[in-house]
Design an enzyme around this catalytic site. Structure first.
Site, PDB file in Angstrom:
ATOM      1  N   LYS A  33      38.156  33.428  25.046  1.00 49.58           N
ATOM      2  CA  LYS A  33      37.408  33.555  23.790  1.00 49.58           C
ATOM      3  C   LYS A  33      36.670  34.899  23.715  1.00 49.58           C
ATOM      4  CE  LYS A  33      34.945  29.849  24.706  1.00 49.58           C
ATOM      5  NZ  LYS A  33      35.492  29.515  26.037  1.00 49.58           N
ATOM      6  N   ARG A  48      30.156  23.286  20.305  1.00 53.27           N
ATOM      7  CA  ARG A  48      30.706  22.697  21.521  1.00 53.27           C
ATOM      8  C   ARG A  48      30.600  21.187  21.531  1.00 53.27           C
ATOM      9  NH1 ARG A  48      30.069  27.452  24.978  1.00 53.27           N
ATOM     10  NH2 ARG A  48      30.864  27.101  27.075  1.00 53.27           N
ATOM     11  N   ARG A  74      36.735  36.703  37.028  1.00 50.06           N
ATOM     12  CA  ARG A  74      36.008  37.294  35.895  1.00 50.06           C
ATOM     13  C   ARG A  74      34.813  38.109  36.398  1.00 50.06           C
ATOM     14  NH1 ARG A  74      34.138  33.892  30.700  1.00 50.06           N
ATOM     15  NH2 ARG A  74      33.068  32.527  32.171  1.00 50.06           N
ATOM     16  N   ARG A 117      29.266  35.957  37.293  1.00 55.25           N
ATOM     17  CA  ARG A 117      28.321  34.945  36.811  1.00 55.25           C
ATOM     18  C   ARG A 117      28.196  33.838  37.843  1.00 55.25           C
ATOM     19  NH1 ARG A 117      30.286  33.469  30.818  1.00 55.25           N
ATOM     20  NH2 ARG A 117      29.658  31.428  31.592  1.00 55.25           N
ATOM     21  N   ARG A 137      32.198  22.248  34.498  1.00 56.65           N
ATOM     22  CA  ARG A 137      32.301  22.784  33.130  1.00 56.65           C
ATOM     23  C   ARG A 137      33.590  22.316  32.456  1.00 56.65           C
ATOM     24  NH1 ARG A 137      31.778  28.788  34.369  1.00 56.65           N
ATOM     25  NH2 ARG A 137      31.991  29.171  32.149  1.00 56.65           N
TER      26      ARG A 137
HETATM   27  P1  ADP Z   1      32.365  30.270  28.782  1.00 57.95           P
HETATM   28  O1  ADP Z   1      32.544  31.507  27.939  1.00 57.95           O
HETATM   29  O2  ADP Z   1      32.832  30.475  30.173  1.00 57.95           O
HETATM   30  O3  ADP Z   1      32.913  29.045  28.157  1.00 57.95           O
HETATM   31  P2  ADP Z   1      29.640  30.425  27.887  1.00 57.95           P
HETATM   32  O4  ADP Z   1      29.172  31.788  28.216  1.00 57.95           O
HETATM   33  O5  ADP Z   1      30.094  30.160  26.505  1.00 57.95           O
HETATM   34  O6  ADP Z   1      30.798  30.053  28.917  1.00 57.95           O
HETATM   35  O7  ADP Z   1      28.547  29.332  28.244  1.00 57.95           O
HETATM   36  C1  ADP Z   1      27.848  29.333  29.467  1.00 57.95           C
HETATM   37  C2  ADP Z   1      26.894  28.152  29.488  1.00 57.95           C
HETATM   38  O8  ADP Z   1      25.927  28.282  28.426  1.00 57.95           O
HETATM   39  C3  ADP Z   1      27.527  26.781  29.263  1.00 57.95           C
HETATM   40  O9  ADP Z   1      28.025  26.216  30.466  1.00 57.95           O
HETATM   41  C4  ADP Z   1      26.346  25.974  28.689  1.00 57.95           C
HETATM   42  O10 ADP Z   1      25.449  25.581  29.718  1.00 57.95           O
HETATM   43  C5  ADP Z   1      25.631  27.024  27.837  1.00 57.95           C
HETATM   44  N1  ADP Z   1      26.114  27.023  26.442  1.00 57.95           N
HETATM   45  C6  ADP Z   1      26.760  28.035  25.802  1.00 57.95           C
HETATM   46  N2  ADP Z   1      27.051  27.697  24.539  1.00 57.95           N
HETATM   47  C7  ADP Z   1      26.594  26.420  24.368  1.00 57.95           C
HETATM   48  C8  ADP Z   1      26.613  25.500  23.279  1.00 57.95           C
HETATM   49  N3  ADP Z   1      27.186  25.799  22.094  1.00 57.95           N
HETATM   50  N4  ADP Z   1      26.045  24.271  23.476  1.00 57.95           N
HETATM   51  C9  ADP Z   1      25.471  23.936  24.631  1.00 57.95           C
HETATM   52  N5  ADP Z   1      25.433  24.761  25.708  1.00 57.95           N
HETATM   53  C10 ADP Z   1      25.979  25.991  25.579  1.00 57.95           C
HETATM   54  P1  ADP Z   2      35.975  32.650  27.775  1.00 58.28           P
HETATM   55  O1  ADP Z   2      35.095  33.537  26.927  1.00 58.28           O
HETATM   56  O2  ADP Z   2      36.862  31.760  26.956  1.00 58.28           O
HETATM   57  O3  ADP Z   2      35.210  31.877  28.809  1.00 58.28           O
HETATM   58  P2  ADP Z   2      36.972  35.176  28.860  1.00 58.28           P
HETATM   59  O4  ADP Z   2      37.433  35.904  27.650  1.00 58.28           O
HETATM   60  O5  ADP Z   2      35.712  35.609  29.493  1.00 58.28           O
HETATM   61  O6  ADP Z   2      36.978  33.577  28.586  1.00 58.28           O
HETATM   62  O7  ADP Z   2      38.175  35.241  29.939  1.00 58.28           O
HETATM   63  C1  ADP Z   2      38.019  34.689  31.261  1.00 58.28           C
HETATM   64  C2  ADP Z   2      38.633  35.645  32.280  1.00 58.28           C
HETATM   65  O8  ADP Z   2      40.052  35.666  32.120  1.00 58.28           O
HETATM   66  C3  ADP Z   2      38.174  37.089  32.123  1.00 58.28           C
HETATM   67  O9  ADP Z   2      38.089  37.650  33.414  1.00 58.28           O
HETATM   68  C4  ADP Z   2      39.282  37.747  31.298  1.00 58.28           C
HETATM   69  O10 ADP Z   2      39.407  39.132  31.613  1.00 58.28           O
HETATM   70  C5  ADP Z   2      40.519  36.977  31.753  1.00 58.28           C
HETATM   71  N1  ADP Z   2      41.490  36.759  30.659  1.00 58.28           N
HETATM   72  C6  ADP Z   2      41.244  36.519  29.347  1.00 58.28           C
HETATM   73  N2  ADP Z   2      42.394  36.331  28.638  1.00 58.28           N
HETATM   74  C7  ADP Z   2      43.401  36.427  29.550  1.00 58.28           C
HETATM   75  C8  ADP Z   2      44.847  36.340  29.454  1.00 58.28           C
HETATM   76  N3  ADP Z   2      45.457  36.075  28.282  1.00 58.28           N
HETATM   77  N4  ADP Z   2      45.553  36.492  30.600  1.00 58.28           N
HETATM   78  C9  ADP Z   2      44.932  36.744  31.784  1.00 58.28           C
HETATM   79  N5  ADP Z   2      43.588  36.852  31.944  1.00 58.28           N
HETATM   80  C10 ADP Z   2      42.819  36.692  30.839  1.00 58.28           C
END
Ligand code: ADP
Ligand code: ADP
Ligand code: ZN
Length: 216
Positions: free
Chosen positions: A13, A88, A127, A160, A171
């Protein structure tokens, strides 16, 4: 263009949001980034959110709904926005729709990135995130030009805490239980595009662009 990016942790994302920001000139609203900033600044909200985030659980709905509601009213959202990591839960989706109605706006498209759960642990383990500008990298799939250093701004890259394997497993469960129902939710609204998230970063990018070009 008002967009939602849906998908489990590591689906891509944030990575895809970076491209959409440039292509459409609209801001990314990442609740994860906003919550991490609040934790770093030690605000009362940050203190409340920290324990939930550290364990990989969701922060309470009313907290995130409040920050998104405020954020959507800023001037830079007037031409559109990309919601990354919000909503979410079903109550968050309902609150979003109510807020947008009040602001006379609506979501144009929800993009769901579909991925193999098994691949996500590896994605999150590799990541790395910029400590200053928040840019995302992957050790193998999207490495920075110089190891450990942000290509965009030169600051140090960090891992992270919640990307460690034990927290990642939780998660994923939280996603399956609380967030996955939103795929059905936006199918019913009639705005969902499912995009295969296991392709290369570039292919995912062009498939999203194609879906949005054909978006009614
Ligand atoms: P990822 O991109 O790996 O899915 P995020 O950076 O979006 O992770 O979220 C990290 C953490 O922040 C989540 O595990 C949760 O604890 C909190 N968080 C983020 N967005 C939300 C949301 N919309 N509702 C509740 N908790 C959230
Ligand atoms: P999210 O925001 O959904 O948690 P991220 O965009 O941070 O996910 O992506 C998670 C990890 O995977 C990052 O290290 C990113 O560089 C890598 N990544 C994202 N998209 C791809 C893909 N299509 N193929 C391989 N690695 C990816
Ligand atoms: Zn940076």
């Amino acid at each position: 263009m008002n967009l939602i990016l849906l998908g489990p942790p590591g689906a891509g994302k944030g990575t895809q949001a970076q491209y959409l920001i440039e292509k459409y000139g609209i801001p990314q609203i990442s609740t994860g980034d906003m919550l991490r900033a609040a934790v770093k600044d030690g605000t009362p909200m940050g203190l409340k959110a920290k324990a939930c985030m550290d364990s990989g659980n969701l922060v309470p709905d009313e907290v995130v709904i409040g920050i998104v509601r405020e954020r959507l009213q800023k001037d830079d959202c007037s031409q559109g926005f990309i919601l990354d990591g919000f909503p979410r839960t079903v109550p968050q989706a309902d609150a979003l729709s109510e807020t947008l109605q009040q602001l006379n706006k609506k979501i144009d498209a929800a993009i769901a990135l579909t991925v193999d759960i098994e691949a996500l642990v590896e994605r999150l383990a590799g990541r790395r995130t910029c400590s200053a500008c928040g840019a995302g990298y992957h050790l193998l799939y999207d490495p920075p030009r110089e190891s450990g250093v942000c290509t965009k701004c030169g600051a140090t890259l960090i891992q992270r805490d919640d990307d460690k394997e034990e927290t990642v497993r939780n998660r994923m469960q939280v996603y399956a239980q609380q967030t996955l129902p939103l795929v059905e939710y936006y199918i019913n609204v009639g705005i969902l595009h499912e995009i295969a998230g296991m392709d290369s970063i570039e292919t995912v990018r062009s498939n999203i662009e194609a879906a949005l070009r054909n978006n009614p």
